[in-house]
Design a protein around this motif. Sequence first.
Motif, PDB file in Angstrom:
ATOM      1  N   THR A  14       0.804  -1.113  -0.041  1.00 18.64           N
ATOM      2  CA  THR A  14      -0.078  -0.159   0.155  1.00 18.64           C
ATOM      3  C   THR A  14       0.940   1.268  -0.180  1.00 18.64           C
ATOM      4  O   THR A  14       0.373   2.483  -0.242  1.00 18.64           O
ATOM      5  CB  THR A  14      -0.925   0.060   1.183  1.00 18.64           C
ATOM      6  OG1 THR A  14      -0.208   0.055   2.388  1.00 18.64           O
ATOM      7  CG2 THR A  14      -1.909  -1.123   1.059  1.00 18.64           C
ATOM      8  N   THR A  94      -6.160   4.807  -9.599  1.00 15.47           N
ATOM      9  CA  THR A  94      -5.725   4.399  -8.283  1.00 15.47           C
ATOM     10  C   THR A  94      -4.354   5.223  -7.962  1.00 15.47           C
ATOM     11  O   THR A  94      -3.863   5.664  -7.110  1.00 15.47           O
ATOM     12  CB  THR A  94      -5.589   2.959  -7.883  1.00 15.47           C
ATOM     13  OG1 THR A  94      -7.000   2.525  -8.093  1.00 15.47           O
ATOM     14  CG2 THR A  94      -4.956   2.670  -6.832  1.00 15.47           C
ATOM     15  N   ASN A  97      -4.607   9.144  -7.689  1.00 18.39           N
ATOM     16  CA  ASN A  97      -5.084   9.410  -6.271  1.00 18.39           C
ATOM     17  C   ASN A  97      -3.953   9.210  -5.362  1.00 18.39           C
ATOM     18  O   ASN A  97      -3.671  10.157  -4.509  1.00 18.39           O
ATOM     19  CB  ASN A  97      -6.110   8.583  -5.668  1.00 18.39           C
ATOM     20  CG  ASN A  97      -7.476   9.033  -6.193  1.00 18.39           C
ATOM     21  OD1 ASN A  97      -7.664  10.152  -5.695  1.00 18.39           O
ATOM     22  ND2 ASN A  97      -8.120   8.242  -7.074  1.00 18.39           N
ATOM     23  N   GLN A  98      -2.947   8.296  -5.474  1.00 17.66           N
ATOM     24  CA  GLN A  98      -1.654   8.140  -4.655  1.00 17.66           C
ATOM     25  C   GLN A  98      -0.545   9.022  -5.025  1.00 17.66           C
ATOM     26  O   GLN A  98      -0.191   9.782  -3.867  1.00 17.66           O
ATOM     27  CB  GLN A  98      -1.278   6.740  -4.846  1.00 17.66           C
ATOM     28  CG  GLN A  98      -1.834   5.619  -4.088  1.00 17.66           C
ATOM     29  CD  GLN A  98      -1.340   4.677  -3.703  1.00 17.66           C
ATOM     30  OE1 GLN A  98       0.156   4.478  -3.576  1.00 17.66           O
ATOM     31  NE2 GLN A  98      -1.706   3.479  -3.259  1.00 17.66           N
TER      32      GLN A  98
END
Length: 352
Positions: A14, A94, A97-98
Amino acid sequence: MRKEKTVLMAAVVTSLILAGCGGTKEAAGAVTSGGANNKTDGTVYKVGIVQFVDDASLNQIEAAIEKELDAKATELGVTFNYDDYTYNGQADSTVLNQIASELIASDVDVIVPIATPAAMIMQNATEENQIPVVFSAVSDPVGAGLVASMEAPGSNITGTSDALNTEAVLELILAADPDIKKVGLLYNKSEDASKAPVEAVKSYCEAKGIEVVEKTGTNNDEISLAADALISSGAEAVFTPTDNTVMTAELAIYEKFIEAGVPHYGGADSFALNGAFLGYGVNYEELGTATADMIVDVLVNGADPASVEVVTLDNGIATVNTETAQAIGYDYSMFTDKCTQLKEIVTAKEFD
């Protein structure tokens, strides 16, 4: 020297991982503003650049932004440090967004998303912290919900638009083939930039009694299958708006259209660069330069993005791939009087 960074996702990891992508680039100008170790005696601004995906047009924009920032750094005696804060989202929400989280944590002074999907994610990520956002290459900023109006964007965001004159492209299609009966549409229906042009094509063709066939895809393989389907359907010409998904697939599909004798018209000159018959729209190098000038205005001059008008450029430049035109036997001399500029190009992966 600098390396553009790409955020990579692992299935069970993550945390954010930074990896080299696309080699290295030399920053231009006598004073290199990109590197963190090449500071002038003036203020240092952290500039986060977020490219949606790797394609010729967006690469050209990014390079132009950096070149102009370097020139302005020399002129103004400041440093624009983009080297540590440049990312490519690889068309993955994704990842984007990171990237937004990483830039916010880095306390950048401005975020510069290139293309509509990146701009929308960066806008959402900055609603609370109000970090200025200066986007580039957003085709319909109002329709995408990024700005309240082109004249007064509102909130913390403004930028440059590559809005496409869809009707002008259709007029070129009719000029080349006045008796055309069926036009194909090739695009990614999830890209906001494609929605308005697609509806415009449908309305225009309905009024002219021209049948429209739509095929869509979300990745290279699906776009390739969609191209095959359009050829099988008997489409006599294919139109794609400023769609990044199709743009990244163009080098893999242009020969299909050549073999079928079907001209492919795209909403950016990079389509023609990568083999399509024609690309139509703005000069992306100029768009990148204009974006950099807006960044400087916000950072150095203290301009409020909420009241800085969205910049649009001349979007009437037609770029013809002469190799493709010859291969499909298409005369394009009649285009000269139907656009503000007619340019010729041959197939390549990137602009010089």
